[in-house]
Design an enzyme around this catalytic site. Structure first.
Site, PDB file in Angstrom:
ATOM      1  CE  LYS A  86      -3.268   0.944  -2.010  1.00 53.80           C
ATOM      2  NZ  LYS A  86      -2.351  -0.304  -2.664  1.00 53.80           N
ATOM      3  CD  GLN A 123      -4.211  -3.199  -4.287  1.00 52.37           C
ATOM      4  OE1 GLN A 123      -3.856  -1.893  -4.350  1.00 52.37           O
ATOM      5  NE2 GLN A 123      -3.476  -4.147  -3.530  1.00 52.37           N
ATOM      6  CG  ASP A 130       3.316   0.038  -4.854  1.00 50.61           C
ATOM      7  OD1 ASP A 130       2.877   0.713  -3.675  1.00 50.61           O
ATOM      8  OD2 ASP A 130       2.411  -0.375  -5.343  1.00 50.61           O
TER       9      ASP A 130
END
Ligand code: NAP
Length: 293
Positions: A53, A97, A120
């Site tokens: 990422k 994460q 997200d």
């Protein structure tokens, strides 16, 4: 005839190049899109996802405000960091994460991220918007799959879409997206309570598999010519590899490609799209700070 392999890497590269172009334009207007990726601990898969990422952020010309924290970080400490990032107007996206260490509540952390920076798409406000069809951040993996289908020219209107898996991050949002008028599919969701999985998968024109278990779908469970999207990422021990493992999906790729019309490989299918959609969402968030100007 063997299935056409859907090259997720190539499609993701095109999406990322478009995002990079838009980032240059935005920078000229004084806005540098910025994402904070927070990693707690050193779970090897998470470390690898986070580094992918961050690399994509850097390649797109975005600012990387990532934070790596020790496994011993408390929930309060993490919530404090999120609050600071929520209040920092130069940060457009915040991603924690997952999975988190067991002493930290994933729900508390997800709920703490401002919905306006939830790139997200996991915050309940964005989940609600997905359900009701309002504009909000869409979860990256399912949204990336819709882009894969569109760019490959796979028609969804009136098709039978079967989703294997009902997780909050893949299965459920995937099914909700396919249900939208825009995609107009007839959607079935399967899970471990489904009796005779093959009876459902064999009816799929588009079969999306996110079970987290290798070989959940084998060739005999696929309708000839169907599009098979394999979301799974499983690490299989492999002493012939330097890393000691190899990756495989949830579908028996070798068998399935002899029956399917289209299929995504693992790696190189859905995974690269997830990252591309993350930087796309970060760009969108940064654009919103201009208030549509
Ligand atoms: P998850 O939370 O473990 O959910 C798996 C789902 O599959 C559950 O709903 C489970 O049913 C169902 N399931 C498991 N075995 C099944 C079977 N034999 N038959 C029917 N249903 C079955 O997993 P997830 O987070 O959705 O992730 C799924 C996979 O995608 C994992 O391999 C993950 O690593 C991968 N993934 C990849 C990306 C990417 O970017 N490529 C992103 C996210 C996830 P129950 O609800 O009944 O338990």
């Amino acid at each position: 005839m063997e299935a056409t392999i859907i090259d997720g890497k190539e499609i993701a590269a095109r999406v990322k190049a478009d995002v990079a172009d838009s980032v240059s334009t935005l920078k000229k207007r004084g806005v540098v899109p910025c994402l904070a990726v927070i990693l707690v601990g050193n779970n090897p898969a998470s470390v690898s996802y986070v580094s992918g990422k961050r690399k994509a952020l850097c390649e797109a010309g975005m600012e990387d405000r990532s934070i790596e924290l020790p496994e011993s970080t408390t929930e309060q400490e993490l919530l404090g960091i999120i609050e600071k990032l929520n209040n920092d107007s130069s940060v457009h996206g915040i991603l924690v994460q997952l999975p988190l260490p067991p002493h930290i509540s994933e729900k508390a952390v997800t709920d703490a991220i401002s919905p306006a920076k939830d790139v997200d798409g996991f915050h309940p406000v964005n989940v609600g918007k997905l359900v009701s069809g309002e504009k909000g951040f869409l979860p990256c993996t399912p949204n990336g799959i819709t882009v894969l289908l569109k760019k490959t020219g796979i028609e969804t209107d009136g098709k039978n879409v079967v989703v294997v898996g009902r997780s909050n991050i893949v299965g459920k949002p995937m099914a909700l997206l396919m249900l939208r008028k825009e995609f107009n599919a007839t959607v079935t969701i399967c899970h471990t309570g489904t009796k005779n999985l093959a009876d459902f998968t064999r009816r799929a024109d588009i079969l999306i598999v996110a079970s987290g278990r290798p070989n959940t779908v084998t060739a005999d469970m696929i309708k000839p010519g169907a599009a098979v999207i394999d979301v799974g990422v499983n690490r299989i021990p492999d002493s012939s590899r330097k890393s000691g493992f190899r990756l495989c999906g949830d579908v028996d790729f070798e068998g399935a490609k002899k029956v399917a019309g289209f299929i995504t490989p693992v790696p190189g299918g859905v995974g690269p799209m997830t990252i591309a959609m993350l930087i796309f969402n970060t760009l969108e968030s940064a654009r919103q700070t201009l208030g549509g100007k």
